[in-house]
Every structure is written in C-alpha cells, then in structure tokens.
Design a protein around this motif. Structure first.
Motif, PDB file in Angstrom:
ATOM      1  N   THR A 171     -13.107  -0.641  79.448  1.00  9.58           N
ATOM      2  CA  THR A 171     -14.359   0.100  79.524  1.00  9.58           C
ATOM      3  C   THR A 171     -14.507   0.743  80.893  1.00  9.58           C
ATOM      4  O   THR A 171     -13.930   0.289  81.886  1.00  9.58           O
ATOM      5  N   SER A 172     -15.289   1.802  80.930  1.00 10.67           N
ATOM      6  CA  SER A 172     -15.621   2.492  82.167  1.00 10.67           C
ATOM      7  C   SER A 172     -17.113   2.774  82.178  1.00 10.67           C
ATOM      8  O   SER A 172     -17.741   2.876  81.122  1.00 10.67           O
ATOM      9  N   THR A 173     -17.643   2.902  83.369  1.00  6.39           N
ATOM     10  CA  THR A 173     -19.042   3.259  83.542  1.00  6.39           C
ATOM     11  C   THR A 173     -19.134   4.764  83.732  1.00  6.39           C
ATOM     12  O   THR A 173     -18.401   5.342  84.535  1.00  6.39           O
ATOM     13  N   VAL A 174     -20.032   5.381  82.993  1.00  5.55           N
ATOM     14  CA  VAL A 174     -20.261   6.816  83.078  1.00  5.55           C
ATOM     15  C   VAL A 174     -21.644   7.036  83.677  1.00  5.55           C
ATOM     16  O   VAL A 174     -22.601   6.371  83.289  1.00  5.55           O
ATOM     17  N   GLU A 175     -21.725   7.962  84.625  1.00  5.46           N
ATOM     18  CA  GLU A 175     -23.007   8.362  85.200  1.00  5.46           C
ATOM     19  C   GLU A 175     -23.131   9.870  85.075  1.00  5.46           C
ATOM     20  O   GLU A 175     -22.194  10.594  85.423  1.00  5.46           O
ATOM     21  N   GLY A 200     -13.629   9.091  89.033  1.00  5.75           N
ATOM     22  CA  GLY A 200     -13.432  10.523  88.880  1.00  5.75           C
ATOM     23  C   GLY A 200     -14.781  11.191  88.757  1.00  5.75           C
ATOM     24  O   GLY A 200     -15.649  10.708  88.028  1.00  5.75           O
ATOM     25  N   GLU A 201     -14.983  12.267  89.492  1.00  8.66           N
ATOM     26  CA  GLU A 201     -16.238  13.013  89.433  1.00  8.66           C
ATOM     27  C   GLU A 201     -15.943  14.466  89.098  1.00  8.66           C
ATOM     28  O   GLU A 201     -15.059  15.070  89.684  1.00  8.66           O
ATOM     29  N   TRP A 202     -16.689  14.998  88.136  1.00 11.54           N
ATOM     30  CA  TRP A 202     -16.613  16.400  87.756  1.00 11.54           C
ATOM     31  C   TRP A 202     -17.990  16.994  87.984  1.00 11.54           C
ATOM     32  O   TRP A 202     -18.983  16.473  87.484  1.00 11.54           O
ATOM     33  N   SER A 203     -18.056  18.063  88.743  1.00  7.83           N
ATOM     34  CA  SER A 203     -19.346  18.691  88.991  1.00  7.83           C
ATOM     35  C   SER A 203     -19.239  20.191  88.748  1.00  7.83           C
ATOM     36  O   SER A 203     -18.178  20.791  88.906  1.00  7.83           O
ATOM     37  N   VAL A 204     -20.365  20.763  88.356  1.00  9.65           N
ATOM     38  CA  VAL A 204     -20.464  22.198  88.131  1.00  9.65           C
ATOM     39  C   VAL A 204     -21.511  22.718  89.113  1.00  9.65           C
ATOM     40  O   VAL A 204     -22.651  22.255  89.111  1.00  9.65           O
ATOM     41  N   THR A 244     -23.358  16.713  87.373  1.00 13.99           N
ATOM     42  CA  THR A 244     -22.205  15.905  87.758  1.00 13.99           C
ATOM     43  C   THR A 244     -22.012  14.774  86.760  1.00 13.99           C
ATOM     44  O   THR A 244     -22.960  14.080  86.408  1.00 13.99           O
ATOM     45  N   ILE A 245     -20.754  14.607  86.335  1.00 13.75           N
ATOM     46  CA  ILE A 245     -20.370  13.501  85.454  1.00 13.75           C
ATOM     47  C   ILE A 245     -19.359  12.658  86.218  1.00 13.75           C
ATOM     48  O   ILE A 245     -18.349  13.174  86.695  1.00 13.75           O
ATOM     49  N   SER A 246     -19.642  11.349  86.343  1.00 16.61           N
ATOM     50  CA  SER A 246     -18.746  10.430  87.035  1.00 16.61           C
ATOM     51  C   SER A 246     -18.254   9.382  86.048  1.00 16.61           C
ATOM     52  O   SER A 246     -19.017   8.899  85.215  1.00 16.61           O
ATOM     53  N   LEU A 247     -16.986   9.031  86.167  1.00 14.64           N
ATOM     54  CA  LEU A 247     -16.374   8.009  85.335  1.00 14.64           C
ATOM     55  C   LEU A 247     -15.708   7.017  86.273  1.00 14.64           C
ATOM     56  O   LEU A 247     -14.851   7.405  87.081  1.00 14.64           O
ATOM     57  N   GLN A 248     -16.132   5.750  86.210  1.00 17.16           N
ATOM     58  CA  GLN A 248     -15.577   4.729  87.090  1.00 17.16           C
ATOM     59  C   GLN A 248     -15.069   3.582  86.253  1.00 17.16           C
ATOM     60  O   GLN A 248     -15.790   3.044  85.418  1.00 17.16           O
ATOM     61  N   GLY A 249     -13.793   3.209  86.484  1.00 16.25           N
ATOM     62  CA  GLY A 249     -13.207   2.119  85.725  1.00 16.25           C
ATOM     63  C   GLY A 249     -12.055   1.492  86.478  1.00 16.25           C
ATOM     64  O   GLY A 249     -11.500   2.077  87.403  1.00 16.25           O
ATOM     65  N   GLY A 250     -11.682   0.303  86.048  1.00 18.72           N
ATOM     66  CA  GLY A 250     -10.644  -0.419  86.766  1.00 18.72           C
ATOM     67  C   GLY A 250     -11.166  -0.870  88.110  1.00 18.72           C
ATOM     68  O   GLY A 250     -12.353  -0.808  88.386  1.00 18.72           O
ATOM     69  N   TRP A 251     -10.288  -1.310  88.961  1.00 17.30           N
ATOM     70  CA  TRP A 251     -10.736  -1.845  90.246  1.00 17.30           C
ATOM     71  C   TRP A 251     -10.819  -0.796  91.342  1.00 17.30           C
ATOM     72  O   TRP A 251     -11.365  -1.049  92.406  1.00 17.30           O
ATOM     73  N   TRP A 252     -10.320   0.418  91.080  1.00 22.01           N
ATOM     74  CA  TRP A 252     -10.299   1.387  92.164  1.00 22.01           C
ATOM     75  C   TRP A 252     -10.735   2.793  91.781  1.00 22.01           C
ATOM     76  O   TRP A 252     -11.115   3.573  92.634  1.00 22.01           O
TER      77      TRP A 252
END
Length: 132
Positions: A48-52, A68-72, A57-65
């Motif tokens: 699983t990953s956390t999405v904000e 990824g951030e995508w912004s327009v 801006t869309i951020s996806l954070q997963g694993g221990w490190w």
C-alpha cells in the motif's frame, strides 16, 4: 514535510489549461474520483501507499523511502507538469542508494518515462507538449 531529499526532477510543458491537465493527471494516477485529501491505496498486491492530493499536486508515498510528487503549475504556454522523486527514509537514509542498485541511471529512466507519458497526455488532450 521535513526530512526529504530530492533524488530527481523532470518537467514538461503541456499547452492546455492547468485544470484540464490536472484532471488528466488525476485520472491517470488516482484509483477513483477522489481529487482531494489523504488516503491509502493498494498499488501492488500486498503493498500500500499513501496518496495526498492538495491543490494541483498529487503525492504518492510508499515503502521506506519513496515519495513521488506530480504537480501542475501555470505556465505562459499553458501548464507545466513537474515530477519529483524524494528519498523520505526516516532511518538509514544513507542506505537507500546502496540498497537500490537501480539508482544507477534512475534520473535518465525517470526522464525517459516522463517524456513518454508527456506525449500520451498531449495525445489525450489534443495539444502540444515538450520537455524542459
């Protein structure tokens, strides 16, 4: 967010309005119609990953490190789409590059993948795109 180190960044211009580009990005990255807030998704079986989603801006954070951030962002030619990858490890941050041999060439592969996706965005939206 504190404790993050930029690993790579790539950007491109999409000759379309920011809101249109963000809707396309959200449709490609998000699992359903959620366009704001923070939630968890299963992005791989058993992972699983956390999405904000905040603003454009869309951020996806997963694993221990990984984060990824995508912004327009507004740009004189339409919108600038920016993708950033961060090391957000809270412990053993120094070990991330050692544990992930794929970092050799990671920036180039990220740029190539982004360029391919940028072309697809332009095709979907019927507009010009280019890397910066």
């Amino acid at each position: 967010m504190t404790g993050r180190k930029l690993i790579t960044e790539v950007a491109g211009i999409v000759e379309a309005p920011v809101a249109v580009v963000f809707d396309d990005l959200a449709g490609a990255l998000l699992p359903d119609d959620r366009r704001t807030g923070r939630f968890t998704v299963e992005d791989l079986p058993g992972h699983t990953s956390t999405v904000e989603v905040i603003g454009h801006t869309i951020s996806l954070q997963g694993g221990w490190w990984y984060r990824g951030e995508w912004s327009v962002e507004p740009h004189p030619q339409g919108a600038m789409l920016v993708h950033r990858v961060f090391n957000v490890a809270q412990w053993m941050r120094w070990g991330v590059p050692l544990a992930n041999r794929f970092f050799v060439g990671f920036a180039d592969r990220t740029r190539q993948g982004f360029a391919e996706n940028l072309v697809q965005v332009g095709q979907r939206l019927g507009c010009s795109t280019h890397l910066v």
